[in-house]
Design a protein around this motif. Structure first.
Motif, PDB file in Angstrom:
ATOM      1  N   ALA A  18       0.800  -1.224   0.000  1.00  0.00           N
ATOM      2  CA  ALA A  18       0.000   0.000   0.000  1.00  0.00           C
ATOM      3  C   ALA A  18       0.834   1.277   0.000  1.00  0.00           C
ATOM      4  O   ALA A  18       0.282   2.368  -0.012  1.00  0.00           O
ATOM      5  CB  ALA A  18      -0.929   0.012   1.209  1.00  0.00           C
ATOM      6  N   GLY A  19       2.152   1.145   0.006  1.00  0.00           N
ATOM      7  CA  GLY A  19       2.983   2.325   0.133  1.00  0.00           C
ATOM      8  C   GLY A  19       3.108   3.168  -1.112  1.00  0.00           C
ATOM      9  O   GLY A  19       3.445   4.352  -1.041  1.00  0.00           O
ATOM     10  N   GLN A  20       2.840   2.576  -2.277  1.00  0.00           N
ATOM     11  CA  GLN A  20       2.988   3.332  -3.520  1.00  0.00           C
ATOM     12  C   GLN A  20       2.120   2.706  -4.612  1.00  0.00           C
ATOM     13  O   GLN A  20       1.520   1.658  -4.433  1.00  0.00           O
ATOM     14  CB  GLN A  20       4.450   3.326  -3.989  1.00  0.00           C
ATOM     15  N   GLY A  21       2.077   3.377  -5.739  1.00  0.00           N
ATOM     16  CA  GLY A  21       1.441   2.837  -6.934  1.00  0.00           C
ATOM     17  C   GLY A  21       0.000   2.418  -6.750  1.00  0.00           C
ATOM     18  O   GLY A  21      -0.813   3.122  -6.141  1.00  0.00           O
ATOM     19  N   ILE A  22      -0.323   1.243  -7.289  1.00  0.00           N
ATOM     20  CA  ILE A  22      -1.700   0.759  -7.255  1.00  0.00           C
ATOM     21  C   ILE A  22      -2.179   0.532  -5.827  1.00  0.00           C
ATOM     22  O   ILE A  22      -3.314   0.860  -5.489  1.00  0.00           O
ATOM     23  CB  ILE A  22      -1.821  -0.541  -8.074  1.00  0.00           C
ATOM     24  N   GLY A  23      -1.338  -0.012  -4.966  1.00  0.00           N
ATOM     25  CA  GLY A  23      -1.743  -0.272  -3.596  1.00  0.00           C
ATOM     26  C   GLY A  23      -2.131   0.996  -2.858  1.00  0.00           C
ATOM     27  O   GLY A  23      -3.122   1.025  -2.126  1.00  0.00           O
ATOM     28  N   ARG A  24      -1.360   2.046  -3.061  1.00  0.00           N
ATOM     29  CA  ARG A  24      -1.689   3.328  -2.435  1.00  0.00           C
ATOM     30  C   ARG A  24      -3.011   3.866  -2.979  1.00  0.00           C
ATOM     31  O   ARG A  24      -3.838   4.393  -2.224  1.00  0.00           O
ATOM     32  CB  ARG A  24      -0.565   4.329  -2.687  1.00  0.00           C
ATOM     33  N   ALA A  25      -3.200   3.729  -4.291  1.00  0.00           N
ATOM     34  CA  ALA A  25      -4.455   4.198  -4.901  1.00  0.00           C
ATOM     35  C   ALA A  25      -5.647   3.411  -4.371  1.00  0.00           C
ATOM     36  O   ALA A  25      -6.726   3.983  -4.126  1.00  0.00           O
ATOM     37  CB  ALA A  25      -4.372   4.075  -6.419  1.00  0.00           C
ATOM     38  N   ILE A  26      -5.484   2.108  -4.172  1.00  0.00           N
ATOM     39  CA  ILE A  26      -6.568   1.283  -3.633  1.00  0.00           C
ATOM     40  C   ILE A  26      -6.894   1.696  -2.202  1.00  0.00           C
ATOM     41  O   ILE A  26      -8.065   1.872  -1.835  1.00  0.00           O
ATOM     42  CB  ILE A  26      -6.197  -0.206  -3.694  1.00  0.00           C
ATOM     43  N   ALA A  27      -5.873   1.846  -1.367  1.00  0.00           N
ATOM     44  CA  ALA A  27      -6.097   2.251   0.020  1.00  0.00           C
ATOM     45  C   ALA A  27      -6.809   3.597   0.088  1.00  0.00           C
ATOM     46  O   ALA A  27      -7.748   3.787   0.868  1.00  0.00           O
ATOM     47  CB  ALA A  27      -4.764   2.314   0.765  1.00  0.00           C
ATOM     48  N   THR A  28      -6.383   4.518  -0.756  1.00  0.00           N
ATOM     49  CA  THR A  28      -6.999   5.850  -0.775  1.00  0.00           C
ATOM     50  C   THR A  28      -8.456   5.777  -1.214  1.00  0.00           C
ATOM     51  O   THR A  28      -9.334   6.415  -0.608  1.00  0.00           O
ATOM     52  CB  THR A  28      -6.211   6.781  -1.712  1.00  0.00           C
ATOM     53  N   ALA A  29      -8.730   4.991  -2.247  1.00  0.00           N
ATOM     54  CA  ALA A  29     -10.103   4.861  -2.748  1.00  0.00           C
ATOM     55  C   ALA A  29     -11.020   4.235  -1.701  1.00  0.00           C
ATOM     56  O   ALA A  29     -12.184   4.635  -1.554  1.00  0.00           O
ATOM     57  CB  ALA A  29     -10.116   4.039  -4.030  1.00  0.00           C
ATOM     58  N   ILE A  30     -10.515   3.244  -0.970  1.00  0.00           N
ATOM     59  CA  ILE A  30     -11.326   2.607   0.070  1.00  0.00           C
ATOM     60  C   ILE A  30     -11.747   3.631   1.114  1.00  0.00           C
ATOM     61  O   ILE A  30     -12.923   3.694   1.515  1.00  0.00           O
ATOM     62  CB  ILE A  30     -10.539   1.455   0.728  1.00  0.00           C
ATOM     63  N   VAL A  31     -10.817   4.443   1.553  1.00  0.00           N
ATOM     64  CA  VAL A  31     -11.123   5.458   2.563  1.00  0.00           C
ATOM     65  C   VAL A  31     -12.077   6.506   1.997  1.00  0.00           C
ATOM     66  O   VAL A  31     -13.011   6.941   2.674  1.00  0.00           O
ATOM     67  CB  VAL A  31      -9.830   6.092   3.093  1.00  0.00           C
ATOM     68  N   GLN A  32     -11.870   6.901   0.753  1.00  0.00           N
ATOM     69  CA  GLN A  32     -12.762   7.887   0.137  1.00  0.00           C
ATOM     70  C   GLN A  32     -14.194   7.381   0.044  1.00  0.00           C
ATOM     71  O   GLN A  32     -15.147   8.172   0.083  1.00  0.00           O
ATOM     72  CB  GLN A  32     -12.246   8.246  -1.259  1.00  0.00           C
ATOM     73  N   LEU A  33     -14.358   6.046  -0.036  1.00  0.00           N
ATOM     74  CA  LEU A  33     -15.687   5.449  -0.094  1.00  0.00           C
ATOM     75  C   LEU A  33     -16.226   5.078   1.285  1.00  0.00           C
ATOM     76  O   LEU A  33     -17.239   4.402   1.389  1.00  0.00           O
ATOM     77  CB  LEU A  33     -15.659   4.219  -1.006  1.00  0.00           C
TER      78      LEU A  33
END
Length: 258
Positions: A18-33
């Motif tokens: 989750a520190g960069q790239g796709i993993g970071r984008a996924i973690a961010t999207a989960i929180v945004q939702l």
């Protein structure tokens, strides 16, 4: 009336890599939702930056290697302590060790298998145990696991037999776990990415290979981390409540078929 099926408000999800790239984008999207994440990565500094961005109430962090079974168990423990439990997982962490078959060292083979295949198993097993324990204790729980695979695991790749084999193995993890755990309302699916604009794909997107790959992608462009994170969130959500054991390709049409 607003459809809340796509909300992740009741989801507490472990995201590896989750520190960069796709993993970071996924973690961010989960929180945004509306969801909460336990972010796992080797890089402690990148995790701290992610936590600062998302907030400690929404994001717990754990620095460690997914190839260590103890880290998987610790991630669940952190989720329980921070959020009262965990009911989602995205097995995203990945590495590459490139070499042609005849030149690949055993160490390069094993490193990729350990992270992509064994690591995915460790985290899947740990979350499964947590959910089954809660079920047997009388709780009504459900869960969703998304394993990240790749086009390399479905159609092969050159110079990365370790990666292709591991990603093909991830498909097997998904199908077996989906069959075993469906009766407990634990869904397991795979998303296979194509070429996404991240540091891991710099070589493929470089001048030497760029045109060859782009010609095979009907949409004619690379994927972006933020847009490929959205299908992951769909599979985590209740909107996908009747979807399990499936392999979804998110690759601009690079693979098309039944």
């Amino acid at each position: 009336m607003q459809d809340t099926a796509f909300s992740l408000a009741d989801k507490r999800v472990i995201v590896t890599g989750a520190g960069q790239g796709i993993g970071r984008a996924i973690a961010t999207a989960i929180v945004q939702l509306g969801g909460k994440v336990v972010a796992v990565d080797l890089n402690a500094e990148s995790l701290e930056a992610l936590q600062d961005e998302l907030g400690t109430g929404r994001c717990a962090v754990l620095a460690g290697s997914v190839s260590d079974p103890a880290v998987a168990g610790r991630a669940v423990e952190i989720g329980v302590a921070a959020f009262g439990g965990v009911n989602g997982l995205v097995n995203n962490a990945g590495v590459t060790r490139t070499a042609m078959i005849e030149k690949m060292s055993l160490d390069a083979w094993q490193q990729v298998i350990d992270v992509h295949l064994s690591g995915s198993f460790y985290f899947l097993q740990s979350l499964g145990r947590h959910l089954l324990e809660r079920t047997k204790a009388g709780e009504k729980v459900s869960g969703s696991i998304v394993n990240i695979s790749s086009d390399a695991g479905r159609r092969g790749t050159i110079g990365q037999i370790n990666y292709g084999a591991a990603k093909a193995g991830v498909l097997g993890l998904t199908m077996c776990a989906a069959r075993e755990w469906a009766k407990y309302d634990i869904r397991v699916n795979t998303i296979g990415f194509g070429v996404v604009e991240t540091p891991m794909t710099e070589t493929i997107r470089g001048e030497k290979f760029r045109d060859t790959y782009l010609q095979q992608i009907p949409l004619g462009r690379w994927g972006e981390a933020e847009e490929v994170a959205r299908p992951v969130c769909f599979l985590l959500s209740d909107a996908a409540a009747y979807v399990t054991g499936q392999h979804l390709s998110v690759n601009g049409g690079y693979t098309i078929g039944l």
